[in-house]
Design a protein around this motif. Sequence first.
Motif, mmCIF file in Angstrom:
data_model
loop_
_atom_site.group_PDB
_atom_site.id
_atom_site.type_symbol
_atom_site.label_atom_id
_atom_site.label_comp_id
_atom_site.label_asym_id
_atom_site.label_seq_id
_atom_site.Cartn_x
_atom_site.Cartn_y
_atom_site.Cartn_z
ATOM 1 N N ASN A 343 -13.940 4.019 -9.701
ATOM 2 C CA ASN A 343 -12.489 4.039 -9.475
ATOM 3 C C ASN A 343 -11.750 4.350 -10.766
ATOM 4 O O ASN A 343 -10.778 5.104 -10.766
ATOM 5 C CB ASN A 343 -12.015 2.678 -8.943
ATOM 6 N N ASP A 372 -8.848 0.657 -17.523
ATOM 7 C CA ASP A 372 -8.638 2.103 -17.688
ATOM 8 C C ASP A 372 -7.178 2.374 -17.997
ATOM 9 O O ASP A 372 -6.323 1.528 -17.761
ATOM 10 C CB ASP A 372 -9.086 2.861 -16.423
ATOM 11 N N THR A 391 -7.359 3.697 1.369
ATOM 12 C CA THR A 391 -7.636 4.640 0.274
ATOM 13 C C THR A 391 -6.437 5.540 0.049
ATOM 14 O O THR A 391 -5.671 5.811 0.974
ATOM 15 C CB THR A 391 -8.901 5.482 0.580
ATOM 16 N N THR A 392 -6.283 5.974 -1.202
ATOM 17 C CA THR A 392 -5.213 6.937 -1.485
ATOM 18 C C THR A 392 -5.847 8.282 -1.870
ATOM 19 O O THR A 392 -5.168 9.188 -2.294
ATOM 20 C CB THR A 392 -4.329 6.443 -2.652
ATOM 21 N N LYS A 393 -7.193 8.344 -1.701
ATOM 22 C CA LYS A 393 -7.898 9.566 -2.109
ATOM 23 C C LYS A 393 -8.283 10.390 -0.876
ATOM 24 O O LYS A 393 -8.662 9.811 0.148
ATOM 25 C CB LYS A 393 -9.170 9.194 -2.874
HETATM 26 P P1 ADP Z 1 -11.774 4.461 -2.520
HETATM 27 O O1 ADP Z 1 -12.148 4.575 -3.983
HETATM 28 O O2 ADP Z 1 -12.776 5.057 -1.618
HETATM 29 O O3 ADP Z 1 -10.386 4.941 -2.231
HETATM 30 P P2 ADP Z 1 -11.640 1.648 -3.046
HETATM 31 O O4 ADP Z 1 -11.705 0.466 -2.127
HETATM 32 O O5 ADP Z 1 -12.615 1.664 -4.155
HETATM 33 O O6 ADP Z 1 -11.785 2.913 -2.140
HETATM 34 O O7 ADP Z 1 -10.188 1.745 -3.660
HETATM 35 C C1 ADP Z 1 -9.055 1.627 -2.831
HETATM 36 C C2 ADP Z 1 -7.836 2.214 -3.515
HETATM 37 O O8 ADP Z 1 -7.479 1.402 -4.633
HETATM 38 C C3 ADP Z 1 -8.046 3.587 -4.105
HETATM 39 O O9 ADP Z 1 -7.893 4.601 -3.124
HETATM 40 C C4 ADP Z 1 -6.959 3.646 -5.165
HETATM 41 O O10 ADP Z 1 -5.713 3.955 -4.592
HETATM 42 C C5 ADP Z 1 -6.868 2.201 -5.634
HETATM 43 N N1 ADP Z 1 -7.597 1.990 -6.905
HETATM 44 C C6 ADP Z 1 -8.770 1.342 -7.065
HETATM 45 N N2 ADP Z 1 -9.127 1.326 -8.365
HETATM 46 C C7 ADP Z 1 -8.138 1.956 -9.046
HETATM 47 C C8 ADP Z 1 -7.912 2.256 -10.444
HETATM 48 N N3 ADP Z 1 -8.779 1.881 -11.392
HETATM 49 N N4 ADP Z 1 -6.779 2.908 -10.766
HETATM 50 C C9 ADP Z 1 -5.890 3.274 -9.816
HETATM 51 N N5 ADP Z 1 -6.049 3.021 -8.494
HETATM 52 C C10 ADP Z 1 -7.155 2.378 -8.102
#
Ligand code: ADP
Length: 438
Positions: A343, A372, A391-393
């Motif tokens: 992440n 980070d 998720t935002t991705k």
């Molecule tokens: P994914 O990575 O598949 O989206 P995660 O559960 O790992 O699923 O993360 C959920 C959401 O949390 C991400 O889509 C992102 O928006 C946010 N996120 C997680 N870690 C970070 C980070 N280090 N910096 C910014 N946003 C983060």
Amino acid sequence: MVQFQSANSPSKAISVHIHPKLRWLMLARVLFTALLLGATIIFQSRLGSTTNPLVGLIYVLIAAIFVLSLIYAALFPKITRHELFAFIQIAIDSFIVSLIVLITGGFFSLFTFLYLVVIIYASMILYLRGGLLIAIFSSIQYAALVIAQFTEVAPCLAAVADGSPGRLDGLYVTYKILITTAAGFAVAVLSGMLTEQNRKTQKELTTMEAHLKRVEKMAYMGEMAAGLAHEIKNPLASLVGSIQILKEDLRYNPDHERLMDIVLRETDRLGTLVNDFLFFARPPAGKPEILDLEEAICDIVQLFEKDTHHARHVEIKQTLSPGIRVLMDSAHLRQIIWNLLLNAAEAVSEDGRIEIHAVAIKNNEVSVHVIDNGCGIADNVIQTIFDPFFTTKSEGTGLGLSIVHRILEAYDSRLQVQSELGKGTTFSFTLKRSGKVH
Ligand code: ADP
């Protein structure tokens, strides 16, 4: 337990708490004034017209408090800086108490205790700092009032001292000023500390409640979907197997080959998703062993840095205290660190910075941070990032953090996040330290 903290300013949070308390204070002030009015009328009707003419001043004061209350009520909906508004109101209250004390005998007044009442609600509304400021303000007023009365600086004050100011012994006056001041400060500190404690407990309760709700939701969703995921897994495997055989045996044109590749790639993605989901829904118990945390994290980071697809050449700075051992399944630790690094790597730009810290803390625990300087997380999203499938991705599954949360739960630990949009994010958790490495 999952906790989140946004980068909201603390004064904003305090302001939200002050609003209802301030409303109660304004109501209580009106009730108190009505009570004072009633008591003064009864007092005067009992003693007839022979009463002290200064009692008339009490009526003026009561009228002034009513007018002030009306002004406060009119300003209340418009004011945005509730903390300052509350402070001004309470400071004026303290001044009114000084006037009451003055009218009712100054040094001999029975109403000095009202200062303590004001200091108590100042601490309840404005916490320790506000309580102490009001205690200082009240002490200065009381000392000035008594000294003026005692030294005849203001002869009119001497008149209310029920006799000649010469009756007052200097030492006794100093002693009373000191005692009143000390009482004010003691009350401010005690009630301020109690209110701070209460605020902390409330915050913990809210976090706990949010966590319990999340755990309940996850358990429910997990149970329902684990069965489904299991059912998907087997046909998926047959599908991949069949397509691979077809790919080898069938004669087809290049377009068909491209389509076959798409089918294989997508089934592979689906397979990973189902596996991740099964891990989240029913995490394997694992085989805990004693791990040297420095070594284990170093290995995971090395692997991660080699994985060019994920690491994107971002350098990971490690600050790992040596000799820390934890009792944990190594696959669990790898999954946690990997997901957090992934992440972080996805959040930072090419010249981004990622740090991983593992340091011993009190209670025989170790605190692990993954930091980070990436895009950060918006305030309105931070509460939902731990929800499965959030998720935002575009290519994300939204299961990475849910899995980390799930694993840490099994180790009685909690994942915390602090983030500021545009500045970066820190994920942290603690683990119990353990004995020797095998
Ligand atoms: P994914 O990575 O598949 O989206 P995660 O559960 O790992 O699923 O993360 C959920 C959401 O949390 C991400 O889509 C992102 O928006 C946010 N996120 C997680 N870690 C970070 C980070 N280090 N910096 C910014 N946003 C983060």
